[in-house]
Scaffold this motif. Sequence first.
Motif: not given
Length: 307
Positions: A37-45, A106-110, A113-116, A121-126
Amino acid sequence: MIWFLLLGMLVVAIPLVIERNRAEMEDADRGSASGQFAELPDGVTHYEWLGPAQGPVAVCVHGLTTPSIAWRAVARGLASMGYRTLTYDLYGRGYSDRPSGPQDRQFFIKQLQDLLEYQDVTGSFTLLGYSMGGSIATCFAAAFPDRVERLILLAPAGMGLAQNKLADFMAKTPVIGDWLMLALFPPTFRRGIKAERDTPVQVPHIHDHQAEQLDYKHYVPAVLASRRGILADVLRDEHRAIQSFDIPVLAVWGDEDQVIPASAIGSLAEWNRTAEHEVIAGAGHGLPYTHAPQIVAAIKAHISATL
């Protein structure tokens, strides 16, 4: 007359009371979850990695109603191919938090982004997207083309949904639509799950996990918020941009899908003429957990052909 008024008030109140009495997603409920679980700015993921620690990264985005467990069989296939595969629960689903408000791109992209960033995860990915996750993945790829090596879409939204007058009315009508969603979506969703229980799947207990979503508060409003948000977007410009960025695209469809209309294939083929398409015979909208081997085989063939 007073009895009819009281009866009407009771009918109106029942869906609201049921929603209010649903459980909050809390730490105690997360004890049985695999992953972390990640404590992200908008909530736990809630998220999970599969595959070798040093492999190329693949990120999987699930759809509207079924959380990241929908990817379990495909993710294992990607891991067997050497990919370090990340799955996660979108806000409002699975073991993640349920923040209120619009659920637009924007909600889902953020969240992604926050999880990456949280996972460094800084590089490119599939990037893989299923159903509504296809819209999220498409918007992310169009906004950050340098981050996406390859885009793989399973029964993707973004080309328009199958016509449903009631669902459209709920999405377009505040207050009344919210009430109708609380009243009508749960029994409709349960009937859909029941109808699929005899379908062979590669993700054990997937239907139980789907049904469990209705046990928690804010799940039904999240589904409606997504219909009003990202699922209202037609992604013509985004797909054209992805073609211009020369990002390889594989789109996998089920030929018996009743959720994404058949016309979606033609739309995507028109918007991105370099996209590769694979249609799986006998597959409906649940193809990630009903036809995972065929999907993994299609991904392998696509990668081999585009290297």
